[in-house]
Design an enzyme around this catalytic site. Structure first.
Site, PDB file in Angstrom:
ATOM      1  N   TYR A   1       0.869  -1.077  -0.028  1.00 35.36           N
ATOM      2  CA  TYR A   1       0.107  -0.130  -0.015  1.00 35.36           C
ATOM      3  C   TYR A   1       0.848   1.158  -0.181  1.00 35.36           C
ATOM      4  CZ  TYR A   1      -3.698   3.299   1.412  1.00 35.36           C
ATOM      5  OH  TYR A   1      -4.622   4.209   1.398  1.00 35.36           O
ATOM      6  N   ASP A   2       1.911   1.230   1.066  1.00 37.74           N
ATOM      7  CA  ASP A   2       2.692   2.560   0.869  1.00 37.74           C
ATOM      8  C   ASP A   2       3.462   2.834  -0.166  1.00 37.74           C
ATOM      9  OD1 ASP A   2       1.822   1.989   3.485  1.00 37.74           O
ATOM     10  OD2 ASP A   2       3.824   1.874   4.397  1.00 37.74           O
ATOM     11  N   GLU A   3       4.015   1.791  -0.778  1.00 36.88           N
ATOM     12  CA  GLU A   3       4.889   2.108  -2.029  1.00 36.88           C
ATOM     13  C   GLU A   3       4.004   2.208  -3.185  1.00 36.88           C
ATOM     14  OE1 GLU A   3       7.638   3.209  -1.524  1.00 36.88           O
ATOM     15  OE2 GLU A   3       9.230   2.134  -0.649  1.00 36.88           O
ATOM     16  N   GLY A   4       2.807   1.449  -3.247  1.00 35.51           N
ATOM     17  CA  GLY A   4       2.124   1.508  -4.473  1.00 35.51           C
ATOM     18  C   GLY A   4       1.616   3.147  -4.424  1.00 35.51           C
TER      19      GLY A   4
ATOM     20  N   SER B   1     -13.520   2.338  13.331  1.00 33.29           N
ATOM     21  CA  SER B   1     -14.701   1.316  13.168  1.00 33.29           C
ATOM     22  C   SER B   1     -14.329   0.115  14.017  1.00 33.29           C
ATOM     23  CB  SER B   1     -14.624   0.659  11.573  1.00 33.29           C
ATOM     24  OG  SER B   1     -13.533   0.335  11.266  1.00 33.29           O
TER      25      SER B   1
ATOM     26  N   GLN C   1       0.346   5.605  21.119  1.00 35.16           N
ATOM     27  CA  GLN C   1       0.640   6.121  19.655  1.00 35.16           C
ATOM     28  C   GLN C   1      -0.563   6.858  19.149  1.00 35.16           C
ATOM     29  OE1 GLN C   1      -0.107   2.889  20.570  1.00 35.16           O
ATOM     30  NE2 GLN C   1      -0.785   1.696  18.858  1.00 35.16           N
TER      31      GLN C   1
END
Length: 321
Positions: A150-153, A194, A214
């Site tokens: 996801y991040d790099e995409g 959610s 966090q």
């Protein structure tokens, strides 16, 4: 691009998803003709069924990893699973959706001379060393971890958008979306808002990963859609990327306490190990959004947004019982 009236034909990929359905609703209400595209991996027909009777709305089942040949004036590219549970289910397909999807939508925009907006993400910053995160920060992303699909995409999709802008003078907009919540979120998407609400309404333990210190910022969906709409309508020389999110920052423990109080739940907190590469802090520097988007600022406080979201999930769970 057509010039004969002010009504635009607008393509929204991922249009039956959480954010996409709210965007389609807004665009239809503005009098535009909307083509909603979705492969229904995480999106749902139920999210847009109230629009199906409108002559201005069209729903098409299609996967953006395959080319599309339609005539449109604007494109909002939102197609991609956005929660870890869903994007890690088929990580190769997730990367394809971001990269091949961007290539196909940019190719379409080039062919029909459409303006195109990319829904990018705060995940491009990874586990940041700079806080809050400005658009100038290049990020700290693990390229080979379980979240990398996801991040790099999304990072590669941004690269493609700016290369099409430089090479083909395509009119582009890039928004980096920070945590957004509200009605029509998927109840099992694993995202924190959610998760907490569904667990609280069901009287289950609320799962906190790590010690709960966090932090995240939470932007209500109406504020996000307003900013996205304003970004698409900025002058052509403004490309972004621009952070879209709420600069208010809350710890996971603070969020859990608010959800328990608002639901009246007796749920207890249960701590689990922190997932790999989970960011410790995530909060936007939203000064560019305020300056470039006509003074845009989030209007819905967290408590009010949570109340509306709890009402949605309460009704949804009641139907399923």
């Amino acid at each position: 691009m057509r010039q004969y009236n002010q009504t635009k034909r607008i393509l929204v990929t991922g249009g039956a998803g959480f954010l996409g359905s709210h965007l389609c609703e807004r665009l239809v209400s503005q009098g535009h003709d909307v083509l909603c595209l979705d492969n229904f991996f995480t999106g749902s027909r139920r999210n847009v069924e109230h629009l199906l009777d409108s002559p201005r709305f069209e729903l098409m089942r299609h996967d953006v990893t395959f080319p599309l040949y339609v005539e449109v004036d604007e494109i909002y590219n939102l197609a991609c699973p956005a929660s870890p549970i869903h994007y890690q289910y088929d990580p190769v397909q997730t990367t394809k959706t971001s990269v091949h999807g961007a290539i196909n939508m940019l190719g379409l925009a080039k062919r029909v001379r459409a303006k195109i907006l990319q829904a990018s993400t705060s995940e491009v910053y990874g586990d940041p060393e700079v806080h809050p995160q400005p658009e100038s920060y290049w990020g700290r992303v693990n390229p080979i971890g379980p979240r990398s699909c996801y991040d790099e995409g999304k990072r590669c999709a941004e690269t493609l958008f700016f290369d099409y802008y430089r090479q083909h003078r395509l009119r582009i907009k890039v928004v980096r979306i920070f945590n957004t919540y509200g009605p029509r979120m998927h109840p099992n998407d694993g995202r924190v808002v959610s998760n907490f609400i569904v667990q609280a309404l069901n009287g289950e333990d609320i799962t906190i990963y790590g010690n709960g210190s966090q932090t995240r910022s939470f932007c209500y969906v109406d504020d996000l859609i307003e900013a996205m709409d304003r970004t698409m309508n900025t002058p052509d020389d403004f490309t972004g990327p621009v952070n879209i999110g709420n600069p208010g920052e809350f710890s996971m423990l603070e969020l859990a306490e608010q959800v328990i109080a608002l639901t009246g739940s007796r749920s207890k907190l249960r701590h689990l190990p922190l997932p790999t590469d989970d960011p410790k802090q995530r909060c936007p520097d939203s000064s560019l959004a305020k300056a470039a988007l006509g003074g845009w600022e989030p209007q819905v406080p967290l408590a009010e947004g949570l109340k509306r979201t709890i009402e949605y999930f309460d009704a949804l769970l009641a139907r399923e019982r």
